[in-house]
Design a protein around this motif. Structure first.
Motif, PDB file in Angstrom:
ATOM      1  N   GLY A 171       5.498   9.949   6.053  1.00 32.82           N
ATOM      2  CA  GLY A 171       4.456  10.664   5.341  1.00 32.82           C
ATOM      3  C   GLY A 171       4.917  11.826   4.498  1.00 32.82           C
ATOM      4  O   GLY A 171       4.089  12.562   3.950  1.00 32.82           O
ATOM      5  N   SER A 192       4.186   9.823  -3.179  1.00 38.40           N
ATOM      6  CA  SER A 192       3.915   8.473  -3.668  1.00 38.40           C
ATOM      7  C   SER A 192       3.657   8.482  -5.166  1.00 38.40           C
ATOM      8  O   SER A 192       3.105   9.435  -5.718  1.00 38.40           O
ATOM      9  N   LYS A 239       0.851  -1.187   0.000  1.00 44.14           N
ATOM     10  CA  LYS A 239       0.000   0.000   0.000  1.00 44.14           C
ATOM     11  C   LYS A 239       0.886   1.236   0.000  1.00 44.14           C
ATOM     12  O   LYS A 239       1.710   1.410   0.901  1.00 44.14           O
ATOM     13  N   ASP A 240       0.702   2.094  -0.981  1.00 43.68           N
ATOM     14  CA  ASP A 240       1.571   3.261  -1.110  1.00 43.68           C
ATOM     15  C   ASP A 240       1.538   4.153   0.124  1.00 43.68           C
ATOM     16  O   ASP A 240       2.574   4.651   0.576  1.00 43.68           O
ATOM     17  N   ASP A 241       0.342   4.385   0.673  1.00 41.39           N
ATOM     18  CA  ASP A 241       0.230   5.261   1.846  1.00 41.39           C
ATOM     19  C   ASP A 241       0.966   4.677   3.045  1.00 41.39           C
ATOM     20  O   ASP A 241       1.630   5.399   3.793  1.00 41.39           O
ATOM     21  N   ASP A 242       0.850   3.356   3.245  1.00 34.73           N
ATOM     22  CA  ASP A 242       1.549   2.707   4.361  1.00 34.73           C
ATOM     23  C   ASP A 242       3.052   2.814   4.183  1.00 34.73           C
ATOM     24  O   ASP A 242       3.799   3.085   5.137  1.00 34.73           O
ATOM     25  N   ASN A 278       4.730   5.070   2.513  1.00 33.26           N
ATOM     26  CA  ASN A 278       5.128   6.459   2.721  1.00 33.26           C
ATOM     27  C   ASN A 278       5.184   6.796   4.213  1.00 33.26           C
ATOM     28  O   ASN A 278       6.141   7.402   4.694  1.00 33.26           O
ATOM     29  N   LYS A 279       4.169   6.393   4.964  1.00 29.30           N
ATOM     30  CA  LYS A 279       4.113   6.723   6.386  1.00 29.30           C
ATOM     31  C   LYS A 279       5.215   6.024   7.180  1.00 29.30           C
ATOM     32  O   LYS A 279       5.858   6.627   8.042  1.00 29.30           O
TER      33      LYS A 279
END
Length: 542
Positions: free
Chosen positions: A343, A347, A332-335, A337-338
């Motif tokens: 964050g 992404s 998952k891109d958001d995961d 990145n975080k």
């Protein structure tokens, strides 16, 4: 060929670049045009002074020292060993050797530096004229023979894995009609060949010193750049001192430059905050955002490409597409990145950023899909008789190691075993160039003009194809895109590459470029060349 005709050819050659945005964000001490008097009078460049970008607040001030932190240590400063990384050895190489040509981030094109001009009428034969009176710091003349000597070294089979070999392999023959002229005849016409002299073929060492020192040249290099090598303590610091006989007087203005490898993100921030270093090449968005908020300068020219996982598709397990697709679907891109970048990353999984004139929606890269990830890993297990297991090569940087830990956490529920191998720059680069790795955290840094880096990275026959990626559609697209200056034809060619790239996933891009130089407000004359390489020749400290 008349000067007017050559200018028209140049205008066609660079017409499309006006559609692109060169990102250079600065704060208090802004980069601005100084005494740059260069003009275009050939297919690429004509005679020029080398340019100037000086501080707008003060006149250039002689003296002082600057320390720069880098994320990667060099393997050595022989041009055949250089990695060409803006985050590694390239700034030091530019200071020691200078550049034959450089990328002008204001004009968005190649301009003269050590070379006085570079001309072509057909993109097949290129004529380079060198400056008069330039010498290496050991007194050896900087001439056509020196340029040919260095490029021939890059063409030797023993140096086939070097960063510069890809550029040198484009050249069929080199001739010298007079001591300051080199005529390059290429294997095929290439309108973007000039960009090679800003990086891959930019660094010319003294033939006298190379011959006398042999392998020791890597630890005591001799160039014609603005600074002279003084001392290198590996994994601690590199010290360079002012070259009093630099061809572009009164530059350089600094007395000395020290470059230190600092792999830990927090240690780098602390060093900058404490004033121990005044500049750093930064690849994590959080540090960039933090220092921009403190009114530090930020400069970048890397617009396309990005960072992620490079797969060695020559051998198991990543010669199996299911292994590569499984990982692409599982993240998952958001995961990512975080967890890896707190964050602050941008992404994205595309070779070109959406703002680029070369961006294509023709075929989208694989994104997160747990069901497809499970199917890919199950298919891999069925085909190979065992679950996927691989080793991830991590650099000593905080973010690179965090990626390995992220992979372990995300892939464990799928029954995938991930081992982490942490190594220094020399060890990892040796493994990568020797095809002795499974997957590694790597970057594809592309400026608004993506060549020659893009072809060097993806063409099947390229020495810079570190993945072992082979795809006839990708090859055809790249050859189409590099054979012309027409924007529509280039875009169509790159669309073919992107389609093959997204289907085959030899490299899983996970974040788009958000990296560059953060520099203290005390510094003036901050400017970058190709790929975001910091140049020290005009830098001042107040």
């Amino acid at each position: 060929m008349s000067g007017g005709t050559m200018k028209q050819h140049s205008a066609r050659r660079y017409r499309w670049t006006r559609l692109l945005v060169l990102v250079t964000t600065l704060s208090v001490a802004a980069i601005s045009c100084g005494d740059n008097k260069q003009s275009s009078g050939s297919a690429t460049t004509a005679a020029g002074t080398g340019g100037s970008v000086a501080s707008t607040t003060t006149a250039p001030k002689r003296g002082g020292s600057v320390t720069m932190n880098q994320g990667l240590e060099s393997r050595g400063f022989d041009p055949v060993l250089l990695g060409g990384f803006a985050s590694g050895d390239a700034p030091a190489a530019g200071a020691i050797f200078d550049f034959l040509m450089r990328w002008d981030e204001k004009a968005n094109k190649v301009v003269p530096q050590l070379a006085e001009s570079l001309q072509t009428t057909d993109s097949l034969t290129w004529t380079m004229h060198l400056r008069t009176g330039v010498t290496f710091t050991d007194g050896t003349p900087f001439n056509a023979a020196a340029v040919i000597f260095n490029i021939k070294r890059l063409q030797e089979p023993a140096n086939a894995g070097s960063f510069g070999a890809g550029g040198a392999s484009l050249i069929k023959s080199m001739d010298s009609p007079d001591p300051l002229t080199v005529v390059f005849t290429l294997n095929t016409a290439l309108p973007t060949f000039d960009v090679n002299f800003t990086n891959r073929l930019a660094f010319i060492g003294s033939p006298t010193a190379i011959t006398a020192s042999g392998k020791d040249f890597a630890t005591k290099p001799v160039g014609a750049g603005p600074f002279i090598f003084k001392e290198w303590v590996r994994d601690d610091h590199l010290t360079l001192v002012r070259n009093p006989n630099y061809w572009n007087a009164p530059r350089p203005y600094l007395d000395s430059v020290t470059i230190k490898p600092v792999t830990d993100i927090q240690q780098n921030r602390n060093s900058l905050d404490a004033g121990e270093a005044q500049a750093s090449y930064v690849v994590d968005g959080e540090t960039i955002d933090n220092f921009k908020a403190k009114n530090w300068q930020y400069a970048t020219v890397a617009l396309n490409g990005g960072q992620g996982l490079m797969f060695n598709v020559r051998r198991a397990p990543f010669n199996d597409l299911n292994a590569r697709l499984g990982i692409a679907y599982a993240i998952k891109d958001d995961d990512y990145n975080k967890i890896v970048y707190n964050g602050h990353a941008r992404s994205g999984r595309t070779v070109f950023v959406p703002e680029s004139a070369f961006f294509s929606n023709a075929n989208q890269p694989p994104g997160y899909n747990a069901d497809l990830a499970k199917k890919a890993f199950d298919d891999y297990k069925t085909k190979n008789g065992a679950p996927l297991s691989f080793t991830y090569n991590a650099f000593q940087t905080t973010s690179s190691q965090a990626i390995g830990q992220f992979l372990q956490s995300v892939l464990k529920p799928y029954g995938v075993d991930v081992k982490i191998k942490v190594g220094d720059t020399n060890a990892n680069v040796t493994d990568v160039f020797g095809a002795n790795y499974d997957t590694v955290n790597w970057g594809i840094n592309l400026a608004s003009e993506p060549e020659p880096q893009l072809s060097n990275f993806f063409l099947t026959a390229s020495k810079g194809n570190l993945m072992g990626f082979t795809d006839p559609v990708a090859d055809a697209g790249l050859k189409q895109a590099t054979a012309t200056a027409d924007l529509a034809a280039r875009k169509d060619g790159y669309a073919k590459l992107q389609t093959a790239f997204n289907q085959q996933v030899p490299f899983l891009l996970l974040n788009l470029p958000k990296e560059g130089i953060v520099a203290s407000p005390k510094l003036g004359g901050v400017r970058l060349s190709s790929g975001g390489i910091l140049m020290f020749d005009e830098m001042t400290i107040n």
